[in-house]
Design a protein around this motif. Structure first.
Motif, PDB file in Angstrom:
ATOM      1  N   GLY A 359       0.820  -1.205   0.000  1.00 47.85           N
ATOM      2  CA  GLY A 359       0.000   0.000   0.000  1.00 47.85           C
ATOM      3  C   GLY A 359       0.845   1.241   0.000  1.00 47.85           C
ATOM      4  N   PRO A 360       0.215   2.396  -0.191  1.00 47.16           N
ATOM      5  CA  PRO A 360       0.960   3.671  -0.226  1.00 47.16           C
ATOM      6  C   PRO A 360       1.612   3.974   1.117  1.00 47.16           C
ATOM      7  N   PRO A 361       2.572   4.906   1.143  1.00 42.29           N
ATOM      8  CA  PRO A 361       3.211   5.292   2.412  1.00 42.29           C
ATOM      9  C   PRO A 361       2.197   5.887   3.390  1.00 42.29           C
ATOM     10  N   GLY A 362       2.418   5.621   4.674  1.00 44.24           N
ATOM     11  CA  GLY A 362       1.602   6.240   5.716  1.00 44.24           C
ATOM     12  C   GLY A 362       0.267   5.595   5.967  1.00 44.24           C
ATOM     13  N   THR A 363       0.045   4.366   5.436  1.00 41.70           N
ATOM     14  CA  THR A 363      -1.250   3.709   5.639  1.00 41.70           C
ATOM     15  C   THR A 363      -1.242   2.746   6.828  1.00 41.70           C
ATOM     16  N   ILE A 536      -7.637  17.657   5.867  1.00 40.90           N
ATOM     17  CA  ILE A 536      -7.375  16.553   4.934  1.00 40.90           C
ATOM     18  C   ILE A 536      -7.299  17.063   3.497  1.00 40.90           C
ATOM     19  N   ARG A 537      -8.222  17.948   3.122  1.00 40.54           N
ATOM     20  CA  ARG A 537      -8.347  18.341   1.716  1.00 40.54           C
ATOM     21  C   ARG A 537      -7.480  19.532   1.333  1.00 40.54           C
ATOM     22  N   LYS A 538      -7.200  20.423   2.292  1.00 39.76           N
ATOM     23  CA  LYS A 538      -6.512  21.665   1.934  1.00 39.76           C
ATOM     24  C   LYS A 538      -5.102  21.792   2.511  1.00 39.76           C
ATOM     25  N   TYR A 539      -4.764  20.927   3.472  1.00 40.95           N
ATOM     26  CA  TYR A 539      -3.421  21.027   4.076  1.00 40.95           C
ATOM     27  C   TYR A 539      -2.594  19.765   3.889  1.00 40.95           C
ATOM     28  N   THR A 540      -3.205  18.694   3.361  1.00 41.26           N
ATOM     29  CA  THR A 540      -2.455  17.463   3.085  1.00 41.26           C
ATOM     30  C   THR A 540      -2.844  16.940   1.707  1.00 41.26           C
ATOM     31  N   MET A 541      -1.969  16.167   1.123  1.00 47.43           N
ATOM     32  CA  MET A 541      -2.240  15.518  -0.161  1.00 47.43           C
ATOM     33  C   MET A 541      -1.503  14.190  -0.134  1.00 47.43           C
ATOM     34  N   GLU A 542      -2.184  13.138   0.369  1.00 46.08           N
ATOM     35  CA  GLU A 542      -1.510  11.854   0.579  1.00 46.08           C
ATOM     36  C   GLU A 542      -2.540  10.746   0.649  1.00 46.08           C
ATOM     37  N   SER A 543      -2.071   9.513   0.463  1.00 52.82           N
ATOM     38  CA  SER A 543      -2.952   8.354   0.601  1.00 52.82           C
ATOM     39  C   SER A 543      -3.030   7.900   2.046  1.00 52.82           C
ATOM     40  N   GLY A 544      -1.951   8.096   2.797  1.00 56.75           N
ATOM     41  CA  GLY A 544      -1.911   7.693   4.205  1.00 56.75           C
ATOM     42  C   GLY A 544      -2.342   8.824   5.125  1.00 56.75           C
TER      43      GLY A 544
END
Length: 788
Positions: A359-363, A536-544
């Motif tokens: 899986g992606p990093p941080g999951t 989640i939507r405006k300060y991060t951009m990640e799968s985890g």
């Protein structure tokens, strides 16, 4: 009675300049040096033609052509006593220091470089204070000479007879071995009392260092003598015991190692090998190098777990509770662990599974390993394989090498202390190989249930049973894992989290943990759901959720500072209450770092919304088609990859073949150019799933019909008009939901993938499924003729 007079007048003088490297010359000092630089040789030759005097200055740097800033500000005038020209053109010059001087100006002339300097006048008055300082300097130098052993008796006699303070200082300074900077300091001080004090302090400092060095040397010498003495005594005792037939003593420690190995209860093959090595050890001298190698080898055998195992937790409900406490969702991984516990109750001797969490990093893949160990009540060990490129990291080195050790597998088993730990091989996809071997090939035996019960480490050279271990591996991608290794593992995919899953993870896990870590668990602090979604939507951009946790931690730290500034604490009578809202985020985190996807306010012909998958989640992908007068060219812009360009060509070919179905002329393409653009041209885009989107954009532009509003689509197309299934449905649909789309067109074969979507998404979005381009067009252009 010593006369009170000044030897030198304070008048400026001019002499040829000779810069020196790492050499400071004092008055009364006779010393040789070599001159090889052209300017230096010329200066010496000019001096020999006149009064044989030069001005010697030490350089600050090693420059070949030193400027004024490269020279120290103080030097010594000297008389050339002797000059010898060597075969290579360099000069060997013997000089005697005359007087100190401060450098005023450097004059460059054709024949040589000269310097104007001011002699430093020497005060030769000797009062009681100066006499005392001179005595202290003599005493310190005598002590220094006692440590160094290189100072000649002639020098000591000259220093003892020196009646003037300046001569005493210069003689001592010329015969001490200290840094250039310290010698320059002695040379530069003008006041005689200050010079004596500076000299004494420097000598005493050197004496302290030399005294400490001598003390250490004596201790080392004494230790070496003691070791030699012990060796001879031990050898004599061994020979006496041998003659007497007395085996009570165990100087090599062989009997103790034998006892420990038998207590570990290893297999017969291992015990036989260990006994053979123990016999060899007992025959060797305790101080021999081979004895040390053998002892270390036997200690590894004694320390490894051969039969000790931990008792597994058989309570499925308790295991499920522990897994749910630590991680949200991850149903497949959790169910696989619960299945393992159930089978263990039916069959005790089953082999440990080998699972690969992808899986992606941080999951949460690595932390899930710890949670699994806790649920099974087993020991947990972790080995990071990122960047490992040496086979010996896995299998170890032969024990004949200096400093040899077992590989990471055996080292971790010693650390675990049981034969059945949970063993995590982290970042298995980031191994590489070079001339030292391929570690992924070494792992083939480790991760093969049919072979790992007889794993042989190069250091131990005996089989070790790994079959009782539960192996977990983690990877971000399967593409870099060799197929033979991949084939040995059971793949469990851990997809990236949706916004709603991240919001629940933040509420249930991250916020309580960060409140505790930042000392605010006593306070009444809450986050509104909208605030968490905004982070989640405006300060991060990640799968985890790694960056999400960092941002939440930042907010909580700001609140902690506010609590401290306001005088609040756990013992405060007044409650400290803070509610984090969407409006207050800017104060805590600054301006949003990520913007929403591009969605146009007004619908128009040729504008269609596709759906794309990225490692950071899904995105809306607007595609624009425009018609221009031309010769039938297809223009593609927006940093598109080869696969995406091919999809556009397939779409055009399909429309040309089925022109009648779209009420087009057979030669519609001959007098126009079709331009397709995908915005955000700096971002590379590729993949086949935009096929249906490009087809729809072209048909909308050619037929002048507007596509059904607030509709997004995805799907690969073929020349015959079929729509093939695609991946990343969950992330793509969530992107549509986030951007307020009301309908999504998916390939018919992806119908099953919508079952895993959150209920709130299923309520807000209408899903349409199509197996052909014709069916998709009926849905997309229904009742949307020419409305603008």
């Amino acid at each position: 009675m010593i006369k009170k007079s000044l030897i030198f007048k304070n008048e400026k003088k001019e002499l040829p300049l000779v810069p020196l490297r790492e050499l400071v010359v004092f008055p009364y000092m006779v010393t040789p040096f070599f001159a090889g630089r052209t300017a230096t040789i010329k200066a010496i030759e000019r001096a020999l033609e006149t009064d044989r005097q030069v001005f010697l200055v030490c350089q600050k740097t090693n420059s070949e052509t030193p400027a004024e800033e490269d020279l120290h500000h103080v030097g010594t005038s000297a008389k050339i006593l002797q000059m010898l020209k060597l075969p290579d053109g360099t000069l060997r010059v013997l000089v005697e220091g005359l007087e100190r001087g401060t450098l005023n100006k450097i004059i460059s002339r054709k024949d040589s470089t000269r310097v104007i300097f001011t002699p430093i006048s020497e005060d030769r008055n000797v009062d009681s204070n100066i006499a005392a300082l001179m005595a202290a300097a003599r005493k310190s130098f005598k002590k220094y000479a006692g440590f160094q052993k290189k100072v000649s008796q002639d020098v000591l006699d000259a220093i003892e007879k020196a009646e003037y303070p300046d001569k005493l200082i210069d003689l001592i300074a010329a015969n001490i071995n200290v840094e250039v900077e310290k010698k320059i300091e002695i040379l530069a001080v003008k006041k005689v009392s200050d010079r004596l004090e500076t000299l004494t302090v420097i000598i005493e400092s050197e004496n302290n260092v030399l005294e400490l060095q001598n003390r250490i040397q004596l201790k080392v010498q004494k230790k070496l003598e003691q070791n030699q003495k012990e060796y001879f005594l031990n050898e004599q005792i061994r020979q006496i015991n041998k003659e007497l037939g007395n085996d009570n003593n165990d100087p090599s420690g062989a009997k103790e190692l034998e006892r420990r190995i038998k207590e570990a209860n290893p297999p017969k093959e291992v015990l036989a090998k260990a006994e053979s090595e123990i016999k060899r050890l007992s025959r060797l001298q305790p101080m021999s190098p081979e004895s040390g190698v053998l002892r270390t080898y036997l200690e590894w055998i004694a320390d490894l777990p051969w039969s000790k195992k931990s008792t597994d937790n058989k309570d499925i409900d308790l295991a499920a509770k522990i897994l749910d406490e630590d991680h949200y969702n991850m149903k497949k991984a959790k169910e696989r662990i619960l299945d393992f516990i159930a089978v263990r109750q039916l069959k005790e001797s089953m082999k440990g599974p080998i699972l690969c969490l992808v899986g992606p990093p941080g999951t949460g893949k690595t932390s899930l390993g710890r949670s699994i160990a806790r649920a099974l009540d087993r020991k947990f060990v972790r080995v990071s394989l990122g960047g490992v490129k040496d086979e010996a990291e896995i299998r170890g080195h032969r024990k004949t090498y200096v400093g040899a050790l077992p590989g990471k597998v055996i080292q971790s088993m010693k650390k675990a202390g049981t034969v059945n730990p949970v063993f995590l091989l982290d970042e298995i996809d980031k191994m590489s190989s070079d001339f030292r071997g391929d570690p992924s090939s070494a792992l083939l035996e480790v991760l093969d249930p049919q072979q790992n019960n007889t794993f042989v480490d190069h250091y131990l050279e005996i089989p070790y049973d790994l079959s009782k271990i539960m192996f977990l591996t983690t990877a971000n991608s399967l593409h870099t894992i060799p197929y033979p290794l991949l084939d040995r593992m059971e793949i469990i995919e851990i997809p990236g989290y949706t916004d709603f899953e991240k919001e629940r993870i933040a509420s249930q896990f991250i916020i309580p943990r960060q409140l505790e870590e930042n000392g605010l668990e006593w306070a009444d602090i809450s986050f509104q759901k909208s605030a968490i979604l905004n982070i989640i939507r405006k300060y991060t951009m990640e799968s985890g959720v790694r960056n999400l946790e960092r941002e939440i931690a930042t907010v909580i730290r700001k609140i902690a500072r506010k609590a401290v500034s306001g005088g609040y604490s756990e013992k405060s009578e007044e409650a400290f209450k803070v509610t984090v809202t969407s409006k207050s985020l800017k104060k805590h985190l600054g301006n949003p770092r990520f913007e929403d996807d591009i969605v146009y306010k007004k619908n128009r012909k040729g504008l269609v919304y596709g759906l794309a998958w990225t490692e950071m989640g899904g995105k809306i992908l607007p595609i624009e088609a425009s018609l221009l007068k031309g010769t039938g060219k297809l223009i593609l812009t927006g940093s598109l990859g080869d696969v995406m360009k091919e999809s556009a060509q397939i779409a055009l070919s399909f429309i040309r073949e089925h022109f009648r179905e779209f009420n087009l002329e057979s030669d519609f393409h001959e007098e126009i150019d079709i331009h397709i653009h995908v915005p955000q041209g700096a971002i590379p885009k590729d993949g086949p799933s935009a096929g249906i989107t490009m087809t729809t954009a072209m048909i909308s532009a050619l037929t002048e019909k507007i596509v059904r509003p607030q509709t997004a689509m995805t799907g690969e197309i073929t020349l015959t008009g079929r729509i093939l299934p695609i991946g990343g449905v969950k992330e793509k649909v969530l992107a549509a939901y986030r951007n307020k789309m009301t309908a999504v067109i998916l390939p018919e074969e992806n119908r099953k993938d919508t079952e895993e979507l959150p209920s709130e998404v299923l309520r807000e979005i209408d899903f349409f499924y199509a197996d052909s381009i014709q069916n998709a067009m009926k849905i997309l252009f229904e009742d949307n003729s020419d409305k603008d």
